[in-house]
Design a protein around this motif. Structure first.
Motif, mmCIF file in Angstrom:
data_model
loop_
_atom_site.group_PDB
_atom_site.id
_atom_site.type_symbol
_atom_site.label_atom_id
_atom_site.label_comp_id
_atom_site.label_asym_id
_atom_site.label_seq_id
_atom_site.Cartn_x
_atom_site.Cartn_y
_atom_site.Cartn_z
ATOM 1 N N HIS A 86 0.853 -1.201 0.000
ATOM 2 C CA HIS A 86 0.000 0.000 0.000
ATOM 3 C C HIS A 86 0.890 1.253 0.000
ATOM 4 N N GLU A 87 1.928 1.235 0.855
ATOM 5 C CA GLU A 87 2.821 2.402 0.939
ATOM 6 C C GLU A 87 3.581 2.598 -0.367
ATOM 7 N N HIS A 144 1.482 4.369 -2.899
ATOM 8 C CA HIS A 144 1.497 5.842 -2.830
ATOM 9 C C HIS A 144 2.678 6.402 -3.632
ATOM 10 N N GLU A 171 -6.031 7.203 -0.957
ATOM 11 C CA GLU A 171 -5.819 6.049 -0.063
ATOM 12 C C GLU A 171 -6.352 4.774 -0.715
ATOM 13 N N HIS A 213 -8.478 8.840 6.607
ATOM 14 C CA HIS A 213 -8.604 7.617 5.823
ATOM 15 C C HIS A 213 -10.085 7.258 5.666
HETATM 16 ZN ZN LIG Z 1 -2.014 5.307 2.758
#
Ligand SMILES: [Zn+2]
Length: 282
Positions: A140-141, A144, A172, A217
């Protein structure tokens, strides 16, 4: 707009969303590398960085390596930042990263990735989550970073947060989307992303973690529903089945064929039902 300096229209790899970015890949990397270096010095002065030879550090590094390899394998690195009018999928910003993975002494379950390839994972994540769930959090990171969210125009300070919150939350969910594809490509079952949210929700509920005053989020329920879309999960499953055997457990999918996938499908329905109960209290 002129005061902003450079801004470009780019296309996010994997999701093909067009967005505006306010920094060149070089400026983005410089800014975040200097911020990360300062932060890392603070962590070191507080003795929060776990020994790189500690088994937990080795474990998290091995997991991150699989996700990083999958990113470069599924995302051919070609310079698309050529200044032409029609935007192409932007991938050149991932060239020349010097990837580094550190483990931090912290009970929280979290990870971060800074442009340049600096990943920090907290010990709480490693203690409480499986390899595949940790892989999702890292993926997920990295999502980004792949999507250049830290340079997206939304992140500029001129806009009041309540105004841009829905767009911010969309980034997100885009990181969740890319993260799930990378999870599959790294040889981890894509449903681990759903398991991650289930476990995180249960832990947060048990520890009475105070919520953000403004929820930055999207809710876990919304994130799971977004990931559960066939267009995301089917693509992630395809990448999972195509992942080289040494990338993880993907050989299980082909060896055991349909029955394995069916079992996972049933498990996922069960997860969704349980998750809905956890998230809604019903
Ligand atoms: Zn995130």
């Amino acid at each position: 707009m002129a005061a902003m300096g450079r801004y470009d229209r780019e296309v996010v790899p994997y999701t093909n969303r067009t967005h505006m970015v306010i920094r060149s890949p070089q400026a983005e990397r410089q800014l975040w590398e200097s911020r990360y270096t300062k932060q890392k010095k603070i962590w070191a002065s507080e003795s929060r960085i776990v020994d790189p030879l500690h088994p937990d550090s080795v474990r998290v590094r091995r997991i991150a390596e699989k996700v990083i390899r999958a990113t470069y394998r599924t995302l051919p690195i070609n310079s698309s930042h050529d200044g032409t009018k029609s935007p192409k999928r932007q991938t050149s910003h991932l060239e020349g990263f010097e990837w580094e993975v550190i483990l931090l002494n912290d009970h929280d379950h979290n990870a971060l990735c800074a442009p340049g390839g600096h990943i920090a994972v907290t010990a709480g994540l490693v203690e409480q989550f499986t390899d595949a769930e940790i892989a999702f959090c890292i993926a997920h990171e990295i999502g980004h970073i792949v999507a250049r969210h830290y340079s997206e125009i939304l992140y500029a300070k001129w806009f009041p947060l309540p105004l841009i919150l829905p767009f911010f939350q969309r980034t997100e969910m885009e990181a969740d989307h890319i993260g799930t594809l990378l999870l599959g490509a790294a040889g981890f079952h894509p449903y681990a992303s759903l398991l991650y949210f289930q476990k995180a929700a249960m832990i947060d509920r048990a520890s009475w973690t105070p919520q953000d005053r403004i929820p930055l989020h999207p809710s876990d329920k919304r994130r799971v529903e977004h990931l559960y879309q066939p267009k995301i999960m089917e693509e992630a499953m395809r990448l999972y089945k195509e992942a080289p055997p040494d990338e993880g457990i993907s050989s299980q999918a082909t060896r055991e064929g349909f029955s394995f996938r069916q079992t996972m499908g049933d498990a996922c329905k069960l997860i969704s039902t349980r998750l809905r109960r956890v998230l809604t209290g019903r």
